[in-house]
Design a protein around this motif. Structure first.
Motif, PDB file in Angstrom:
ATOM      1  N   ALA A 353      42.424  28.172  33.472  1.00 59.56           N
ATOM      2  CA  ALA A 353      42.364  29.577  33.052  1.00 59.56           C
ATOM      3  C   ALA A 353      43.726  30.027  32.544  1.00 59.56           C
ATOM      4  O   ALA A 353      44.756  29.432  32.865  1.00 59.56           O
ATOM      5  N   SER A 354      43.719  31.091  31.744  1.00 60.44           N
ATOM      6  CA  SER A 354      44.984  31.644  31.247  1.00 60.44           C
ATOM      7  C   SER A 354      45.806  32.152  32.428  1.00 60.44           C
ATOM      8  O   SER A 354      45.274  32.334  33.519  1.00 60.44           O
ATOM      9  N   ARG A 355      47.075  32.400  32.162  1.00 58.39           N
ATOM     10  CA  ARG A 355      47.937  32.824  33.270  1.00 58.39           C
ATOM     11  C   ARG A 355      48.009  34.348  33.393  1.00 58.39           C
ATOM     12  O   ARG A 355      48.921  34.883  34.000  1.00 58.39           O
ATOM     13  N   ILE A 356      47.069  35.034  32.796  1.00 58.63           N
ATOM     14  CA  ILE A 356      47.119  36.510  32.823  1.00 58.63           C
ATOM     15  C   ILE A 356      46.694  36.991  34.209  1.00 58.63           C
ATOM     16  O   ILE A 356      45.547  36.744  34.636  1.00 58.63           O
ATOM     17  N   PRO A 357      47.616  37.639  34.947  1.00 53.83           N
ATOM     18  CA  PRO A 357      47.372  37.885  36.383  1.00 53.83           C
ATOM     19  C   PRO A 357      46.069  38.622  36.684  1.00 53.83           C
ATOM     20  O   PRO A 357      45.318  38.205  37.559  1.00 53.83           O
ATOM     21  N   HIS A 358      45.746  39.707  35.940  1.00 57.65           N
ATOM     22  CA  HIS A 358      44.550  40.452  36.357  1.00 57.65           C
ATOM     23  C   HIS A 358      43.276  39.643  36.105  1.00 57.65           C
ATOM     24  O   HIS A 358      42.291  39.779  36.829  1.00 57.65           O
ATOM     25  N   LEU A 359      43.308  38.741  35.102  1.00 54.87           N
ATOM     26  CA  LEU A 359      42.133  37.903  34.862  1.00 54.87           C
ATOM     27  C   LEU A 359      41.998  36.847  35.958  1.00 54.87           C
ATOM     28  O   LEU A 359      40.905  36.535  36.418  1.00 54.87           O
ATOM     29  N   ARG A 360      43.146  36.314  36.382  1.00 53.76           N
ATOM     30  CA  ARG A 360      43.124  35.321  37.468  1.00 53.76           C
ATOM     31  C   ARG A 360      42.545  35.934  38.733  1.00 53.76           C
ATOM     32  O   ARG A 360      41.817  35.294  39.489  1.00 53.76           O
ATOM     33  N   LYS A 361      42.895  37.216  38.948  1.00 52.36           N
ATOM     34  CA  LYS A 361      42.415  37.893  40.148  1.00 52.36           C
ATOM     35  C   LYS A 361      40.889  38.034  40.098  1.00 52.36           C
ATOM     36  O   LYS A 361      40.200  37.758  41.077  1.00 52.36           O
TER      37      LYS A 361
END
Ligand code: SF4
Length: 407
Positions: A353-361
């Motif tokens: 997955a991308s490293r974009i924090p809110h998407l990871r959450k």
């Protein structure tokens, strides 16, 4: 930004109003060696320009903390090494006396547009007009091309990762939005949970200039499909695309039958180029592509869409996992930095997955595929509950003469 100068003036020597109160470029770089980075005083602009050029800024100063000509080349949008071979001062002098190619191209485009809108025999609507205006692709000094008939920049682009691999990219805006003229669009009609986790709906892709460029691509396809097909086919005829790989969409998808058919024609017309794509348009592909694919096209179905159930266990497909460990545990093969692994026929390809924090959450420890399965299970249960409730509600059951499953 101030004009680059060979001499290290402290103040800007331009004749523009207020210039004397602004530092010169060499002084600015000396005071801010982080000038080209997102943390510098022009961070947002530098980030944006880096996205437009597809490469980040080199350091603004050299080892002696002097303005570095390589940084000036980047600032002007010139290819790296454009003025190599001259002493440093001479490099800065020629750069300062040079033009920014994109500005020159824009000015030329405006002049051509103005010339075309004048009532001359060259206009198609003029009574003396005999021949259609030429559609040509003209090289510019920065190595890019502009379609002279539309003033559009080249259609295929590269970021630094793709450049290193010799890959090119065509892209659309991701998922749903509204064009500047008010039209709404959905470029990913088969997106499921992926739309909530989409890397192309966050970060750099939302920078206004980047999004605007992608929306211009979409508007070109929608407004002038024939012109797009011609322009793309001509661009792909350039020698640099012989044996090159073109990724069709790093955002967006083959959003309808006509658009997919157009791409299939483009691929067949340019057999020396290899094309690849990730797609969630499984139904459309099974109908239009699988029975007779262009020999130079490889694709892989990716999970997280509303047609995931059509991906059988032996269908090559890609899924997105929170990290490499998760994809190994699920028995998927990692990309190892190359998209070509995904389209090589490997049955289960895992992407991180991308490293974009809110998407990871939002994603947590799940994959796109497992989240889509859970969402579809919930939807099935909801539908079943609704049907049960309808049957149990007086007057809410099926009409006489119809079986419950006839809906
Ligand atoms: S299909 Fe791709 S681009 Fe479209 S919403 Fe899903 S992840 Fe984003």
């Amino acid at each position: 930004m101030p004009t680059p100068t060979a001499s290290p003036y402290g103040r800007n020597r331009s004749l523009s109003p207020g210039a004397r109160n602004r530092p010169s470029l060499p002084a600015l770089a000396r005071a801010h060696p982080d000038l080209g980075t997102p943390d510098g005083p022009y961070g947002e602009a530098m980030l944006l320009w880096g996205a437009v050029l597809g490469r980040p800024a080199p350091p603004a100063t050299d080892r002696d903390n002097r303005l570095d000509p390589a940084f000036v080349e980047w600032l002007m949008g010139l290819p790296p090494g454009w003025v190599d071979g001259l002493p440093r001062r001479a490099r800065l002098r020629v750069l300062g006396n040079g033009v920014v190619p994109r500005q020159a191209t824009t000015a030329l485009g405006l002049l051509l547009t103005r010339a075309r809108t004048r009532p001359t025999p060259n206009r198609p609507d003029h009574p003396d007009h005999e021949h259609p205006p030429p559609r040509t692709i003209t090289p510019t000094t920065d190595g890019s091309e502009h379609h002279m008939s539309t003033g559009r920049p080249r259609l295929l682009t590269q970021n630094s990762r793709m450049r290193a691999q010799g890959h090119w990219n065509w892209t659309l805006p991701a998922w749903a939005g509204r064009l500047p003229d008010g039209r709404t669009y959905n470029t990913c009609p088969s997106a499921g949970v992926c739309a909530q986790l989409c890397y192309a709906r966050a970060g750099m892709y939302r920078v206004p200039a980047v999004l605007a460029a992608h929306e211009r691509n979409l508007a070109f396809v929608l407004d002038d499909p024939g012109g797009f097909e011609t322009a793309m086919t001509r661009e792909l005829a350039l020698p640099r695309f012989v044996d090159a790989h073109v990724r069709v969409h790093d955002a967006g998808d083959f959003f309808d039958r006509r658009y997919l058919s157009m791409w299939l024609r483009i691929m067949r017309a340019t057999p020396d180029t290899h094309f690849y794509a990730y797609t969630k348009e499984i139904e459309l592909f099974n109908e239009l592509v699988v029975p007779n694919p262009p020999p130079n096209f490889d694709w892989v179905f990716s999970k997280g869409g509303i047609h995931d159930e059509m991906i059988t266990k032996n269908t090559p497909h890609a899924d997105v996992f929170p990290d490499e460990q998760a994809l190994h545990e699920a028995g998927y093969t990692p990309l190892n930095g190359s998209d070509l692994v995904a389209v090589s026929g490997v049955v289960r390809v895992g992407l991180e997955a991308s490293r974009i924090p809110h998407l990871r959450k939002i994603q947590g420890r799940e994959s796109f595929g497992s989240l889509q399965r859970a969402a579809q299970d919930r939807a099935h249960r909801r539908r079943a509950r609704t049907q049960t409730a309808m049957r149990e509600t007086p007057g809410g059951g099926p009409r006489p003469g119809r079986r419950p499953d006839d809906a």
